[in-house]
Design a protein around this motif. Structure first.
Motif, PDB file in Angstrom:
ATOM      1  N   SER A  27       0.842  -1.192   0.000  1.00  0.00           N
ATOM      2  CA  SER A  27       0.000   0.000   0.000  1.00  0.00           C
ATOM      3  C   SER A  27       0.874   1.237   0.000  1.00  0.00           C
ATOM      4  CB  SER A  27      -0.949   0.026   1.202  1.00  0.00           C
ATOM      5  OG  SER A  27      -0.238   0.205   2.413  1.00  0.00           O
ATOM      6  N   HIS A  28       0.392   2.279  -0.670  1.00  0.00           N
ATOM      7  CA  HIS A  28       1.049   3.584  -0.667  1.00  0.00           C
ATOM      8  C   HIS A  28       0.007   4.590  -0.217  1.00  0.00           C
ATOM      9  CE1 HIS A  28       2.363   7.361  -2.944  1.00  0.00           C
ATOM     10  NE2 HIS A  28       3.108   7.259  -1.862  1.00  0.00           N
ATOM     11  N   CYS A  36      -6.959   6.649   3.728  1.00  0.00           N
ATOM     12  CA  CYS A  36      -6.238   5.482   3.188  1.00  0.00           C
ATOM     13  C   CYS A  36      -6.304   4.280   4.133  1.00  0.00           C
ATOM     14  CB  CYS A  36      -4.785   5.830   2.890  1.00  0.00           C
ATOM     15  SG  CYS A  36      -4.572   7.111   1.639  1.00  0.00           S
ATOM     16  N   GLY A  37      -7.427   4.105   4.817  1.00  0.00           N
ATOM     17  CA  GLY A  37      -7.619   2.928   5.655  1.00  0.00           C
ATOM     18  C   GLY A  37      -7.154   3.073   7.087  1.00  0.00           C
ATOM     19  N   LEU A  84      -1.827  12.951   7.848  1.00  0.00           N
ATOM     20  CA  LEU A  84      -2.614  12.287   8.879  1.00  0.00           C
ATOM     21  C   LEU A  84      -2.194  12.830  10.238  1.00  0.00           C
ATOM     22  CD1 LEU A  84      -4.722   9.895   9.101  1.00  0.00           C
ATOM     23  CD2 LEU A  84      -2.778   8.509   9.842  1.00  0.00           C
ATOM     24  N   LYS A  85      -3.156  13.171  11.074  1.00  0.00           N
ATOM     25  CA  LYS A  85      -2.887  13.748  12.383  1.00  0.00           C
ATOM     26  C   LYS A  85      -3.432  12.823  13.467  1.00  0.00           C
ATOM     27  CE  LYS A  85      -4.146  17.823  15.188  1.00  0.00           C
ATOM     28  NZ  LYS A  85      -4.901  19.111  15.159  1.00  0.00           N
ATOM     29  N   ASP A 284       2.978  12.325   6.826  1.00  0.00           N
ATOM     30  CA  ASP A 284       2.695  12.832   5.482  1.00  0.00           C
ATOM     31  C   ASP A 284       2.284  11.710   4.524  1.00  0.00           C
ATOM     32  OD1 ASP A 284       3.082  14.949   3.195  1.00  0.00           O
ATOM     33  OD2 ASP A 284       4.234  13.182   2.600  1.00  0.00           O
ATOM     34  N   SER A 285       3.026  10.606   4.558  1.00  0.00           N
ATOM     35  CA  SER A 285       2.767   9.500   3.632  1.00  0.00           C
ATOM     36  C   SER A 285       3.453   8.258   4.162  1.00  0.00           C
ATOM     37  CB  SER A 285       3.255   9.830   2.218  1.00  0.00           C
ATOM     38  OG  SER A 285       4.619  10.249   2.246  1.00  0.00           O
ATOM     39  N   ILE A 286       2.935   7.096   3.739  1.00  0.00           N
ATOM     40  CA  ILE A 286       3.418   5.809   4.203  1.00  0.00           C
ATOM     41  C   ILE A 286       3.521   4.871   3.011  1.00  0.00           C
ATOM     42  CG2 ILE A 286       2.939   3.808   5.680  1.00  0.00           C
ATOM     43  CD1 ILE A 286       1.250   5.678   7.438  1.00  0.00           C
ATOM     44  N   CYS A 287       4.590   4.090   2.957  1.00  0.00           N
ATOM     45  CA  CYS A 287       4.731   3.032   1.952  1.00  0.00           C
ATOM     46  C   CYS A 287       5.009   1.728   2.668  1.00  0.00           C
ATOM     47  CB  CYS A 287       5.856   3.363   0.973  1.00  0.00           C
ATOM     48  SG  CYS A 287       6.006   2.192  -0.393  1.00  0.00           S
ATOM     49  N   ILE A 288       4.146   0.740   2.443  1.00  0.00           N
ATOM     50  CA  ILE A 288       4.336  -0.600   2.989  1.00  0.00           C
ATOM     51  C   ILE A 288       4.605  -1.537   1.828  1.00  0.00           C
ATOM     52  CG2 ILE A 288       3.281  -2.473   4.308  1.00  0.00           C
ATOM     53  CD1 ILE A 288       1.431  -0.327   5.580  1.00  0.00           C
TER      54      ILE A 288
END
Length: 292
Positions: A27-28, A36-37, A84-85, A284-288
């Protein structure tokens, strides 16, 4: 094994080139597109909400934020307006947790990467660099129903920023959880508050001074990466900005497998305040990604 062409394609994509993912992206999460879940971690209960442990009852929903503040308007994310906060309540020791719930199809290496920053709520005209106690992440994992010797495995990592007003700034892990409690009479639900404040252990040479700007409303984004092998259920790497830490002694929580959590692949982010002021963890953003 990643091919040269696949790597070149990823490096040409500005949304992915800031990460260093494994071969398959699971997931990005770019929070300019929404949650985003990622949702509130709700504690287990049965028949009545009063059976929920107090640690979970304090949690609230994660929010989408422009990082607004009183002196200049909005900070925004790394390359968009939103992040995301995760915000705690304004009570010393209060915590909040956001979770993304997935399941796995392969037992192999996985990688969690994100860009983050943290701040207390800017209610005073001073830096307040010791008002956030900690922030961190955890995985909640379990093998498949046909695997042998299955356990529920929960690696926990936190950055202990301060405690009781003293700046500490070091990375820690937690290998033991609180007592497992049964809920209700049907033997279907149990609970444990695995983010209780006791039991944290220091990573070797885990001290790190993160960028924390000069006034209460300024932020700088940092990079975080954690690698874990789902086959051996062992941590393999932890990196924050320019530092890579020794995880050879890292031990995740291990508890008996739960009868309804097969192939669970959950990810959590959390924040904790040290004072009667809200603490904010912004992502800010996540990459799994995974190697399968």
């Amino acid at each position: 094994m990643e091919t040269a062409m696949l790597r070149a394609l990823r490096l040409s994509d500005p949304n992915l080139s800031c990460f260093d993912p494994l071969r398959r992206i699971i997931s990005h999460d770019d929070f300019s597109r929404g949650h985003c879940g990622w949702s509130q971690l709700v504690g287990n209960y049965e028949d009545t909400l009063d059976t929920m442990l107090p640690g979970y009852a304090q949690h609230t929903s994660a929010m989408l934020s422009t990082l607004s503040h009183w002196d200049a308007g909005s900070h925004g994310g790394v390359d968009s307006s939103y992040a995301l906060k995760i915000a705690t309540r304004a009570r010393p020791g209060a915590q909040n947790v956001a979770i993304k719930r997935l399941t796995t199809r392969e037992r192999g290496p996985i990688r969690f990467e994100c860009y983050f920053t943290f701040k207390p709520e800017a209610t005073e005209l001073k830096l307040s660099e010791t008002d956030v106690r900690s922030f961190g992440f955890l995985f909640d994992l379990q093998g498949g129903d046909t695997d042998g010797d299955v356990e529920r495995v929960m690696p926990h990592v936190r950055f202990l920023n301060a405690e009781h007003g003293k700046h500490i700034q070091k990375w820690q892990f937690k290998s033991k959880t609180s007592e497992m409690l049964k809920i209700g009479d049907d033997d279907k639900t149990a609970t444990h508050y695995h983010l209780s404040p006791d039991g944290w252990e220091d990573l070797p040479d885990g001290d790190q001074r993160l960028c924390y700007n000069e006034i209460a409303t300024k932020v700088n984004w940092s990079y975080l990466r954690f690698d874990f092998d789902l086959a051996s259920m062992r941590a393999t790497s932890l990196r924050c900005n320019d530092r890579e830490f020794d995880v050879s002694g890292f031990a995740p929580m291990r508890i008996p497998a739960m009868k309804n959590l097969w192939c669970m692949l959950n990810f959590c982010l959390f924040a904790e305040t040290d004072v009667a002021k809200r603490a904010f963890l912004y992502v800010d953003s996540i990459c799994i990604s995974g190697e399968f």
